[in-house]
Design a protein around this motif. Structure first.
Motif, PDB file in Angstrom:
ATOM      1  N   LYS A  48       0.838  -1.208   0.000  1.00  0.00           N
ATOM      2  CA  LYS A  48       0.000   0.000   0.000  1.00  0.00           C
ATOM      3  C   LYS A  48       0.869   1.254   0.000  1.00  0.00           C
ATOM      4  O   LYS A  48       0.555   2.234  -0.676  1.00  0.00           O
ATOM      5  N   ALA A  75       2.198   1.710  -3.438  1.00  0.00           N
ATOM      6  CA  ALA A  75       1.142   2.201  -4.329  1.00  0.00           C
ATOM      7  C   ALA A  75       0.943   3.707  -4.119  1.00  0.00           C
ATOM      8  O   ALA A  75       0.757   4.454  -5.086  1.00  0.00           O
ATOM      9  N   LYS A  76       1.006   4.150  -2.855  1.00  0.00           N
ATOM     10  CA  LYS A  76       0.890   5.589  -2.564  1.00  0.00           C
ATOM     11  C   LYS A  76       2.060   6.349  -3.184  1.00  0.00           C
ATOM     12  O   LYS A  76       1.888   7.443  -3.721  1.00  0.00           O
ATOM     13  N   LYS A  89       1.453   6.666  -6.822  1.00  0.00           N
ATOM     14  CA  LYS A  89       0.419   7.680  -7.083  1.00  0.00           C
ATOM     15  C   LYS A  89       1.012   9.084  -6.961  1.00  0.00           C
ATOM     16  O   LYS A  89       0.723   9.965  -7.764  1.00  0.00           O
ATOM     17  N   PHE A 120      -0.039   4.548 -14.358  1.00  0.00           N
ATOM     18  CA  PHE A 120      -0.232   4.374 -12.912  1.00  0.00           C
ATOM     19  C   PHE A 120      -1.097   3.150 -12.628  1.00  0.00           C
ATOM     20  O   PHE A 120      -0.790   2.366 -11.720  1.00  0.00           O
ATOM     21  N   LYS A 121      -2.175   2.967 -13.402  1.00  0.00           N
ATOM     22  CA  LYS A 121      -3.050   1.805 -13.177  1.00  0.00           C
ATOM     23  C   LYS A 121      -2.273   0.504 -13.336  1.00  0.00           C
ATOM     24  O   LYS A 121      -2.426  -0.426 -12.550  1.00  0.00           O
ATOM     25  N   GLU A 154       0.169   0.202 -10.341  1.00  0.00           N
ATOM     26  CA  GLU A 154      -0.561  -0.095  -9.101  1.00  0.00           C
ATOM     27  C   GLU A 154      -0.991  -1.562  -9.085  1.00  0.00           C
ATOM     28  O   GLU A 154      -0.844  -2.246  -8.068  1.00  0.00           O
TER      29      GLU A 154
END
Length: 184
Positions: free
Chosen positions: A113, A116-117, A120, A174-175, A178
């Motif tokens: 997580k 992922a942040k 982003k 990004f998708k 992620e």
């Protein structure tokens, strides 16, 4: 007319640079698999000067959870280990006298997580660069004298279309990243 094309081309160049930077940033964010990109920015003090790790050693990935670093000069092993520790990558290097081995630990859910942040955040920074490039291009268009308003409006539309395309490319990248990070 040539000035308009030059402004649009310069905006596109800046947007391309932002996308390349994002790709480079995404390569550094690990997604559970070992990659040579994880250590490519490590600088080793080698004979008194800071040198990229790939210029003092062969970096390879023998399997999904291991990075192997084989120095060309055995005397550089300690300097390479020190550089890896100081780079805060979270790896504990071990060596057998010839080769340095980095074991890449599996990612915890919390770490996934966080990564992922981080991805982003990198994507948002790239979007900011894209929008700033658009804003600069629009300012440059408004400064032009002796150019018909219709041509300026057309160039503004071109710049806006470029902005939309590059924002979509960033969102898509990004998708993908992620999904790669969060996949267990």
């Amino acid at each position: 007319m040539e000035e308009l094309e030059l402004i649009v081309a310069s905006v596109k160049e800046e947007m391309n640079a932002a996308l390349k930077h994002l790709d480079h940033a995404f390569q550094k964010i690990r997604a559970g698999r070992a990659s040579t990109a994880m250590v490519q920015d490590v600088m080793v003090e080698y004979y008194g000067s800071m040198t990229p790790i790939n210029q003092v050693a062969n970096v390879s990935v023998p399997d999904a959870m291991t990075i192997s670093i084989q120095p060309w000069d055995r005397g550089a092993i300690n300097a390479i280990e020190k550089a890896i520790i100081n780079s805060n990558l979270g790896f504990a290097p071990s060596n057998n006298g010839d080769v340095i081995i980095l074991n890449v630990p599996p990612l915890t859910e919390e770490r996934r997580k966080d990564l992922a942040k981080q991805a982003k955040s990198e994507a948002e920074q790239s979007k900011i660069v894209i929008r700033n490039a658009r804003q600069e291009g629009m300012k440059d268009l408004k400064k032009l004298d002796g150019v018909s308003e219709d041509l300026v409006k057309g160039s503004e539309k071109d710049i806006q279309d470029l902005t939309d395309q590059y924002i979509k490319k960033i969102d898509d990248a990004f998708k993908v990243k992620e999904a790669e990070i969060l996949k267990v």
